[in-house]
Design a protein around this motif. Structure first.
Motif, PDB file in Angstrom:
ATOM      1  N   TYR A  33     -13.860  41.564  13.078  1.00  0.00           N
ATOM      2  CA  TYR A  33     -12.554  41.779  13.491  1.00  0.00           C
ATOM      3  C   TYR A  33     -12.584  41.105  14.955  1.00  0.00           C
ATOM      4  N   LEU A  34     -11.060  39.913  15.844  1.00  0.00           N
ATOM      5  CA  LEU A  34     -11.740  39.622  16.009  1.00  0.00           C
ATOM      6  C   LEU A  34      -9.716  38.833  16.844  1.00  0.00           C
ATOM      7  N   HIS A  35      -9.775  39.868  18.220  1.00  0.00           N
ATOM      8  CA  HIS A  35      -8.175  40.340  18.061  1.00  0.00           C
ATOM      9  C   HIS A  35      -8.213  39.708  19.497  1.00  0.00           C
ATOM     10  N   VAL A  36      -6.976  39.669  19.076  1.00  0.00           N
ATOM     11  CA  VAL A  36      -6.279  37.882  20.198  1.00  0.00           C
ATOM     12  C   VAL A  36      -5.198  38.869  20.870  1.00  0.00           C
ATOM     13  N   PRO A  37      -5.023  39.207  22.260  1.00  0.00           N
ATOM     14  CA  PRO A  37      -4.010  40.751  22.623  1.00  0.00           C
ATOM     15  C   PRO A  37      -3.098  39.435  23.635  1.00  0.00           C
ATOM     16  N   TYR A  38      -2.586  38.630  23.309  1.00  0.00           N
ATOM     17  CA  TYR A  38      -1.675  37.641  23.754  1.00  0.00           C
ATOM     18  C   TYR A  38       0.064  37.093  22.733  1.00  0.00           C
ATOM     19  N   CYS A  43       8.029  42.223  21.028  1.00  0.00           N
ATOM     20  CA  CYS A  43       8.672  42.437  19.762  1.00  0.00           C
ATOM     21  C   CYS A  43       9.166  43.722  19.678  1.00  0.00           C
ATOM     22  N   GLY A  44      10.559  44.618  19.980  1.00  0.00           N
ATOM     23  CA  GLY A  44      10.865  45.591  20.607  1.00  0.00           C
ATOM     24  C   GLY A  44       9.986  47.146  19.819  1.00  0.00           C
ATOM     25  N   TYR A  45       9.071  46.826  18.319  1.00  0.00           N
ATOM     26  CA  TYR A  45       9.044  47.746  18.009  1.00  0.00           C
ATOM     27  C   TYR A  45       7.369  47.757  17.861  1.00  0.00           C
ATOM     28  N   CYS A  46       7.058  47.164  19.234  1.00  0.00           N
ATOM     29  CA  CYS A  46       5.592  46.525  18.980  1.00  0.00           C
ATOM     30  C   CYS A  46       4.564  47.581  19.794  1.00  0.00           C
ATOM     31  N   ASP A  47       3.423  48.675  19.134  1.00  0.00           N
ATOM     32  CA  ASP A  47       3.125  49.459  19.871  1.00  0.00           C
ATOM     33  C   ASP A  47       1.436  48.851  19.945  1.00  0.00           C
ATOM     34  N   PHE A  48       1.333  47.733  19.695  1.00  0.00           N
ATOM     35  CA  PHE A  48       0.019  46.941  20.194  1.00  0.00           C
ATOM     36  C   PHE A  48      -0.736  46.932  21.660  1.00  0.00           C
ATOM     37  N   ASN A  49      -2.121  46.479  21.341  1.00  0.00           N
ATOM     38  CA  ASN A  49      -2.477  45.712  22.228  1.00  0.00           C
ATOM     39  C   ASN A  49      -2.198  45.066  22.644  1.00  0.00           C
ATOM     40  N   GLY A  98      -3.406  40.466  16.103  1.00  0.00           N
ATOM     41  CA  GLY A  98      -3.023  40.817  17.555  1.00  0.00           C
ATOM     42  C   GLY A  98      -2.336  41.539  17.575  1.00  0.00           C
ATOM     43  N   GLY A  99      -1.510  40.853  18.571  1.00  0.00           N
ATOM     44  CA  GLY A  99      -1.465  39.533  18.950  1.00  0.00           C
ATOM     45  C   GLY A  99      -1.007  38.469  18.543  1.00  0.00           C
ATOM     46  N   THR A 100      -1.060  37.209  19.020  1.00  0.00           N
ATOM     47  CA  THR A 100      -0.437  36.186  18.080  1.00  0.00           C
ATOM     48  C   THR A 100      -1.850  35.031  18.405  1.00  0.00           C
ATOM     49  N   PRO A 101      -2.735  35.123  17.538  1.00  0.00           N
ATOM     50  CA  PRO A 101      -3.522  34.043  17.852  1.00  0.00           C
ATOM     51  C   PRO A 101      -3.617  32.991  17.879  1.00  0.00           C
ATOM     52  N   ASP A 125     -19.091  32.858  -0.060  1.00  0.00           N
ATOM     53  CA  ASP A 125     -17.489  33.286  -0.608  1.00  0.00           C
ATOM     54  C   ASP A 125     -16.810  34.309   1.303  1.00  0.00           C
ATOM     55  N   ALA A 126     -17.459  33.910   1.840  1.00  0.00           N
ATOM     56  CA  ALA A 126     -16.838  34.796   3.314  1.00  0.00           C
ATOM     57  C   ALA A 126     -15.416  34.459   2.971  1.00  0.00           C
ATOM     58  N   GLU A 127     -14.667  35.158   3.818  1.00  0.00           N
ATOM     59  CA  GLU A 127     -13.765  35.668   3.647  1.00  0.00           C
ATOM     60  C   GLU A 127     -12.995  35.624   5.026  1.00  0.00           C
ATOM     61  N   ILE A 128     -12.012  34.309   5.847  1.00  0.00           N
ATOM     62  CA  ILE A 128     -11.962  33.619   6.786  1.00  0.00           C
ATOM     63  C   ILE A 128      -9.969  33.455   6.918  1.00  0.00           C
ATOM     64  N   THR A 129     -10.072  35.089   7.563  1.00  0.00           N
ATOM     65  CA  THR A 129      -8.780  34.992   8.258  1.00  0.00           C
ATOM     66  C   THR A 129      -7.703  35.155   9.205  1.00  0.00           C
ATOM     67  N   THR A 130      -6.747  34.382   9.728  1.00  0.00           N
ATOM     68  CA  THR A 130      -5.899  34.804  10.727  1.00  0.00           C
ATOM     69  C   THR A 130      -4.812  34.860  10.509  1.00  0.00           C
ATOM     70  N   GLU A 131      -3.945  35.794  11.022  1.00  0.00           N
ATOM     71  CA  GLU A 131      -2.421  35.796  11.325  1.00  0.00           C
ATOM     72  C   GLU A 131      -2.052  34.510  12.161  1.00  0.00           C
ATOM     73  N   ALA A 132      -0.795  34.330  11.891  1.00  0.00           N
ATOM     74  CA  ALA A 132      -0.233  33.671  12.475  1.00  0.00           C
ATOM     75  C   ALA A 132       1.132  34.143  12.586  1.00  0.00           C
ATOM     76  N   ASN A 133       2.173  33.754  14.064  1.00  0.00           N
ATOM     77  CA  ASN A 133       3.145  33.621  14.112  1.00  0.00           C
ATOM     78  C   ASN A 133       3.806  32.655  13.695  1.00  0.00           C
ATOM     79  N   PRO A 134       4.504  32.500  12.352  1.00  0.00           N
ATOM     80  CA  PRO A 134       5.616  31.226  11.652  1.00  0.00           C
ATOM     81  C   PRO A 134       5.623  30.163  13.164  1.00  0.00           C
TER      82      PRO A 134
END
Length: 410
Positions: A33-38, A43-49, A98-101, A125-134
């Protein structure tokens, strides 16, 4: 990734693990897991680092800059190679969150992935995922990710209704997440997820149905739907406390979950975890399943959590402190705990009960078995799997999953 860190014993300066944690490691799946903290805004509901540029200004200097963040994270990947040893062990999943990777350049994300490939190797067959802001991706960005090895992407949609997004302080425009699905498909992504949130103050049943319809119309092969949790210390919690917006109750959450299950099932999506649906087994998020099944993963980044062979540890929270530790040649670990066999048994029950395959009845003690029989008689567990030796939630059981698991953990 929640911002609060637990207590624990100190992590050695070199990050070394007990020999017991590495015993048999080559036979266990490994994820990163690679955390991008920026984030651009909070967001008003977010409690993430996570941190905005304003929140970081003057607190971390150049070390906290997102411009050189990829280099810092690569340093931790190299530390992981030293700690885990030289035994051949290909990485099965990588998840950038993240954050917003996608505030980082696409090339930075590819370079971070490349460090894992260079140090460990990736399963074929590795699964390689990123989260993304639209709003932070475009076709060229997505094409760079795909060419660099990413094959799964998760867009934060939350809602299709503008007034709901406004309560959540989400900055993207309705319709953009759906367009992103098409752009990701055009870029060649094998699997695409949309994240939804239900139970936002001011959201109606029709609003939720409209969000589901929009998500399904976009054609992702995976949908995550989570009930809004109002965390203390967030802007949304303060607004609710001041009476500016109402809070939805558990009954509303249950109704919204049933609406989601009906819509998703009708569209060909099957649940495989209480809050996750996919159109096929191939569409399931393998990385999350590593968590839910207690496998090994290394969490790199500020505040990231890791688990290897019954040892769990977590990094310092602040990006400046994190980068400073690595620059000094030290582990960024803030604390760790060594799980007992009983800890691991209890965690298996807590997590695996949420899965479609359920939890083996053999993990339950006498009181837990008695509770499972009551749950079966009350229609909370499925009869067929129970007779075969597993506790599997019914639809009603999914609505009451937290209560069911409390009873099973004697």
């Amino acid at each position: 990734m929640p911002s609060a860190l637990p207590d624990g014993e100190p992590v050695p300066a070199d990050g070394a693990l007990p020999a017991s944690a590495l015993a048999g490691a080559v036979d266990r799946p490994l994820g990163f897991y690679l955390h991008v903290p920026y984030c651009a805004t909070r967001c008003g509901y977010c409690d993430f680092n996570t941190y905005t540029a304003t929140e970081l200004r003057g607190t971390g200097g150049v070390l906290a800059s997102r411009d050189n963040y990829a280099d810092t994270l690569v340093d931790e990947v190299r530390l992981a190679r030293k700690v885990l040893g030289d035994d051949p062990r290909e990485v099965r999943t990588v998840f950038v969150g993240g954050g917003t990777p996608t505030l980082l350049a696409a090339g930075d994300l590819v370079r971070m992935l490349g460090a894992i490939r260079d140090e460990f190797g990736l399963a074929p067959d590795a699964e390689i995922t990123t989260e993304a802001n639209p709003e932070s991706v475009d076709p060229a960005y997505l094409a760079t990710l795909r060419a660099g090895g990413f094959n799964r992407i998760s867009f934060g949609m939350q809602s299709a209704k503008q007034h709901v997004l406004k309560i959540l302080d989400r900055t993207h425009t309705p319709g953009r997440p759906e367009a992103c699905v098409a752009e990701a498909r055009a870029a060649g992504f094998d699997h695409v997820n949309l994240d939804l949130i239900y139970g936002t103050p001011g959201e109606s049943d029709d609003d939720w149905r409209a969000s589901l319809d929009a998500a399904l119309g976009a054609g992702p092969d995976h949908v995550s739907a989570y009930a809004l949790i109002v965390e203390e210390g967030t802007q949304l919690a303060r607004r609710i406390r001041r009476g500016e917006v109402p809070m939805t109750d558990d009954d509303v959450h249950a109704d919204r979950y049933l609406i989601a299950e009906e819509a998703l099932s009708a569209a060909g999506y099957d649940w495989y975890e209480v809050s996750n649906w996919a159109t096929s087994d191939a569409g399931r998020c393998l990385h999350n399943e590593l968590y839910w099944r207690g496998a090994d993963w290394w969490g790199a980044g500020p505040g990231a959590h890791s688990h290897v062979g019954g040892v769990r540890w977590w990094n310092v929270k602040h990006p400046g402190a994190y980068a400073g530790a690595l620059a000094a040649g030290k582990s960024p670990g803030a604390g760790r705990e060594i799980l007992t066999d009983e800890d691991r048994r209890v965690e298996r029950i807590l997590l695996e009960l949420r899965l479609r395959e359920g939890v083996p009845l053999s993990l339950l003690r006498e009181a837990g078995l008695a509770a499972s029989r009551r749950a079966l008689s009350e229609g909370l567990l499925q009869e067929g799997p129970y007779e075969a030796g597993s506790a599997v939630l019914t639809l009603r059981g999914r609505l009451l999953a937290d209560a069911v698991v409390r009873d099973l953990v004697d």
